[in-house]
Design a protein around this motif. Structure first.
Motif: not given
Length: 357
Positions: A291-305
């Motif tokens: 239940n997410t978009s590719f944009y939000d999914y990738i940026n969530s990993y970036r925010m983890e970094k």
């Protein structure tokens, strides 16, 4: 000669030179991109409209109601001409000569009808049709922009130079430009005409500025009438999603261990190819299962970094350095993601950390 009249001649000449230069700039070169060519064609048409207005310098033309009305009706051809670029922007490859003729055919018919009969009824019909056409374009664009933005978020990890938020600003300027034009048509005034030329210069300067940075998004079916009120581009029935554990593990490995999200321009197709699947499966997994978009999914990993870097008390990297290190394509995206994650701006976070230390 009055100062207002001199200002009119100056602004008109400025517009003529602007559109001439812009036409040459956009269409120069053998491998001109399609979207740029469509915009170049529209700008050429506007240049011809400005050249046509040179006839207004003749007092005989101004006094002749037939010719002045004919020139006014020619100006209305700008309505479909501008829509050509908007349709091509939101649906790559949609515009062609056949569709351009179909969209402008009734405008041309009314123009020819008045040219032959000199009946004011044709002007009234054209004014009504131009208004209805404009409203129809606005409705189509509202749905097309929504689908366009949805497509971008589902297929790209960045939106800078892909999104079309700038159309709001351009629409506002176009409204001002049209309002001034309508006023100048109803009430002849050197000042009103000069303001119209200045507003049209500002309008087209903005369009050319944003268009120069705009990246083409390959959406081919966004302006189809049968999909006008649909939320998605395709109406195909999706197959039942079956979770493939091996692919999911490969996905997590590519992001957790290989950190592919550090590529600021990674797309859904790139990631799907890396893990050995197709973009349809990966998109379905993200949209339906997570239940997410590719944009939000990738940026969530970036925010983890980002969280990892900021958790180090010795970290003194600037916001620009952290954003670039973590794969963000722009500071605007980083700021939005940071506020969403921490509930405060980066500067506020740093000030709070300094107080606590």
């Amino acid at each position: 000669m009055l100062l207002a009249e001199k200002l009119y001649y100056f602004t008109h000449g400025l517009c003529c030179m602007f559109f001439l230069y812009a036409s040459i700039y956009l269409l120069y070169g053998k491998k001109t991109p399609r979207l740029r060519m469509v915009l170049g064609g529209v700008v050429v048409f506007w240049f011809l409209l400005e050249i046509k207005d040179l006839l207004l310098y003749s007092s005989a033309t101004v006094r002749n109601t037939y010719f002045s009305t004919l020139l006014l009706m020619i100006d209305m051809l700008a309505v479909p001409a501008c829509s050509f670029y908007l349709f091509e922007l939101l649906s790559t490859g949609w515009m062609n000569w056949k569709r351009a003729f179909a969209l402008s055919s009734f405008f041309i018919l009314c123009l020819l009808g008045y040219a032959v009969t000199a009946s004011d009824s044709w002007l009234w019909i054209l004014e009504v049709y131009a208004t209805l056409y404009s409203f129809a374009v606005i409705i189509i664009l509202c749905f097309a922009v929504r689908r366009y933005n949805r497509y971008v978020r589902e297929n790209y990890s960045y939106t800078e130079h892909l999104n079309v938020r700038w159309l709001r600003q351009v629409t506002f300027l176009m409204f001002i430009c049209l309002s001034v034009w309508m006023y100048s048509c109803l009430r002849s005034s050197w000042i009103a005409d000069s303001i119209y030329y200045f507003s049209s210069l500002l309008l087209w300067a903005c369009i050319l500025y944003y268009s120069e940075m705009q990246e083409v998004v390959p959406i081919a079916d966004n302006i189809k009438m049968k999909k006008l009120f649909s939320k998605e581009l395709t109406e195909e029935k999706k197959e039942e999603f079956v979770l493939n554990e091996n692919l999911i593990q490969a996905l997590h490995k590519s992001l957790k261990e290989d950190e592919l999200f550090l590529n600021p321009r990674i797309t859904l197709a790139d990631l799907a190819m890396t893990i050995g699947t197709n973009r349809t499966y990966l998109s379905t997994y993200l949209n339906t299962y997570l239940n997410t978009s590719f944009y939000d999914y990738i940026n969530s990993y970036r925010m983890e970094k980002v969280c990892q870097l900021l958790s180090d008390p010795t970290c003194t990297a600037t916001m620009n350095e952290i954003a670039e290190t973590c794969g963000f394509n722009s500071l605007s995206t980083f700021r939005r993601s940071f506020v969403k994650e921490y509930g405060m701006s980066f500067a506020e976070y740093r000030r709070q950390m300094n107080k606590n230390s």
